[in-house]
Design a protein around this motif. Sequence first.
Motif, PDB file in Angstrom:
ATOM      1  N   THR A   6      -1.393   0.661  -3.868  1.00  0.00           N
ATOM      2  CA  THR A   6      -0.822  -0.273  -4.834  1.00  0.00           C
ATOM      3  C   THR A   6      -1.680  -1.526  -4.971  1.00  0.00           C
ATOM      4  O   THR A   6      -2.370  -1.920  -4.032  1.00  0.00           O
ATOM      5  CB  THR A   6       0.603  -0.699  -4.409  1.00  0.00           C
ATOM      6  N   TYR A  19       0.416  -4.132 -12.808  1.00  0.00           N
ATOM      7  CA  TYR A  19       0.335  -3.453 -11.522  1.00  0.00           C
ATOM      8  C   TYR A  19      -0.381  -2.124 -11.705  1.00  0.00           C
ATOM      9  O   TYR A  19      -0.443  -1.575 -12.806  1.00  0.00           O
ATOM     10  CB  TYR A  19       1.718  -3.230 -10.900  1.00  0.00           C
ATOM     11  N   THR A  21      -0.708   1.690  -9.487  1.00  0.00           N
ATOM     12  CA  THR A  21      -0.231   2.501  -8.378  1.00  0.00           C
ATOM     13  C   THR A  21      -0.889   3.869  -8.466  1.00  0.00           C
ATOM     14  O   THR A  21      -0.934   4.468  -9.533  1.00  0.00           O
ATOM     15  CB  THR A  21       1.310   2.667  -8.450  1.00  0.00           C
ATOM     16  N   SER A  33       0.739   2.385 -14.244  1.00  0.00           N
ATOM     17  CA  SER A  33       0.391   0.984 -14.486  1.00  0.00           C
ATOM     18  C   SER A  33       1.223   0.478 -15.652  1.00  0.00           C
ATOM     19  O   SER A  33       1.703   1.255 -16.477  1.00  0.00           O
ATOM     20  CB  SER A  33      -1.101   0.811 -14.776  1.00  0.00           C
ATOM     21  N   ALA A  48       4.304  -2.869  -7.974  1.00  0.00           N
ATOM     22  CA  ALA A  48       3.496  -1.657  -7.783  1.00  0.00           C
ATOM     23  C   ALA A  48       4.116  -0.755  -6.713  1.00  0.00           C
ATOM     24  O   ALA A  48       4.182   0.465  -6.869  1.00  0.00           O
ATOM     25  CB  ALA A  48       2.057  -2.034  -7.401  1.00  0.00           C
TER      26      ALA A  48
END
Length: 151
Positions: A6, A19, A21, A33, A48
């Motif tokens: 993350t 974010y 991931t 994302s 995330a």
Amino acid sequence: MITIYTDGAAKGNPGPGGYGTVMIYKQHRKELSEGFRLTTNNRMELMAVIKGLEELKVEGLPVQIYSDSKYVVDAVEKGWIWSWQKKGFKDKKNVDLWKRYIPLHIKFKPKFVWVKGHAGNIENERCDTLAVMAAMTAGPKPDIGYETNRG
């Protein structure tokens, strides 16, 4: 074992953020994302993690989360979230996200590993790329928790 990498990003803090991931289980891989018009880096780091856990379909498998966020890793691994919860999250930021995280933690019991950011970990670097791209293309989507509570 399910492995989740993350990362979060904010251009300005607060500012547009996102974010990234990356989830890996055996030969399966999934990338997540999303961007928001106004948020903070810490919120995106925690988001995330949450988004990765929310994607899990099976309970009972070990889950290991790699994050370069001391804020997230220490809060969970050192048990701070439980004392924050006990005190009603008094004077804490990102309460909406911590309250969203706690049931996921109870359900999946993830273990966290802190990784140094921008240090060549391929999956962490990929998450950073996803988070930065999401922040750059955030558009008008609000981070409701941030914009409502300002942190």
